[in-house]
Design a protein around this motif. Sequence first.
Motif, PDB file in Angstrom:
ATOM      1  N   PRO A 113       6.681  -1.239  -4.228  1.00  0.00           N
ATOM      2  CA  PRO A 113       5.280  -0.968  -4.565  1.00  0.00           C
ATOM      3  C   PRO A 113       4.339  -2.164  -4.362  1.00  0.00           C
ATOM      4  N   ALA A 114       4.738  -3.345  -4.790  1.00  0.00           N
ATOM      5  CA  ALA A 114       3.877  -4.523  -4.615  1.00  0.00           C
ATOM      6  C   ALA A 114       3.681  -4.855  -3.138  1.00  0.00           C
ATOM      7  N   GLN A 115       4.717  -4.646  -2.340  1.00  0.00           N
ATOM      8  CA  GLN A 115       4.610  -4.907  -0.909  1.00  0.00           C
ATOM      9  C   GLN A 115       3.687  -3.890  -0.238  1.00  0.00           C
ATOM     10  N   MET A 116       3.724  -2.642  -0.692  1.00  0.00           N
ATOM     11  CA  MET A 116       2.819  -1.626  -0.142  1.00  0.00           C
ATOM     12  C   MET A 116       1.377  -1.970  -0.486  1.00  0.00           C
ATOM     13  N   LYS A 117       1.152  -2.409  -1.699  1.00  0.00           N
ATOM     14  CA  LYS A 117      -0.204  -2.795  -2.104  1.00  0.00           C
ATOM     15  C   LYS A 117      -0.706  -3.943  -1.229  1.00  0.00           C
TER      16      LYS A 117
ATOM     17  N   TYR B 277       0.381  -4.686   1.797  1.00  0.00           N
ATOM     18  CA  TYR B 277       0.240  -4.173   3.166  1.00  0.00           C
ATOM     19  C   TYR B 277      -1.129  -3.529   3.345  1.00  0.00           C
ATOM     20  N   TRP B 278      -1.501  -2.633   2.408  1.00  0.00           N
ATOM     21  CA  TRP B 278      -2.781  -1.936   2.554  1.00  0.00           C
ATOM     22  C   TRP B 278      -3.966  -2.863   2.310  1.00  0.00           C
ATOM     23  N   ALA B 279      -3.816  -3.851   1.462  1.00  0.00           N
ATOM     24  CA  ALA B 279      -4.896  -4.832   1.282  1.00  0.00           C
ATOM     25  C   ALA B 279      -5.146  -5.566   2.596  1.00  0.00           C
ATOM     26  N   HIS B 280      -4.081  -5.932   3.274  1.00  0.00           N
ATOM     27  CA  HIS B 280      -4.205  -6.619   4.569  1.00  0.00           C
ATOM     28  C   HIS B 280      -4.829  -5.697   5.619  1.00  0.00           C
TER      29      HIS B 280
ATOM     30  N   ARG C 201      -7.956  -2.563  10.117  1.00  0.00           N
ATOM     31  CA  ARG C 201      -7.002  -1.862  10.978  1.00  0.00           C
ATOM     32  C   ARG C 201      -6.474  -0.567  10.399  1.00  0.00           C
ATOM     33  N   GLY C 202      -6.905  -0.199   9.211  1.00  0.00           N
ATOM     34  CA  GLY C 202      -6.401   1.056   8.670  1.00  0.00           C
ATOM     35  C   GLY C 202      -6.842   1.321   7.253  1.00  0.00           C
TER      36      GLY C 202
END
Length: 146
Positions: free
Chosen positions: A88-92, A94-97, A103-104
């Motif tokens: 979950p923290a990595q997904m957060k 990823y989307w912040a980046h 880019r998305g």
Amino acid sequence: MRRPTMRLPVSVRCLLAALLLAGSCRAEVVVIVSARNPVKALSGEQASDLFLGKAAEFPNGLHAVPIDQSEGSPVRDVFYLKSSGKAPAQMKAYWAHMLFTGRGQPPVESGDSAAIKRLVADNPNLVGYIDRSALDASVRAVLAIH
């Protein structure tokens, strides 16, 4: 005398949290499309690409709109951990980046398995994921996440 505390790197903490999460959730997650959608199956990579914003179409060229379960949902956490290897923290992060770089956009959050199933059943362009126990004839499972 105080004992020194060891602080683990964020990546190690995320991995440990993900392993605990995966072990605590026994639900089988399935990626679904409407029963009216002609797509019969997706590979793990195709599903991951749709939900990570790397693809915008089903393999047959039909526009695909991924929808997420609510943040904190165990089904969501298991889906991303097993489909993309991200906790979950990595997904957060990823989307912040992705948002910061333009880019998305992350998929829209649309509730639990029952809510996702209702939305997907009504729209052949939507793709979602639910607990297998919520599966019925209104939607088609195109991928089982193990």
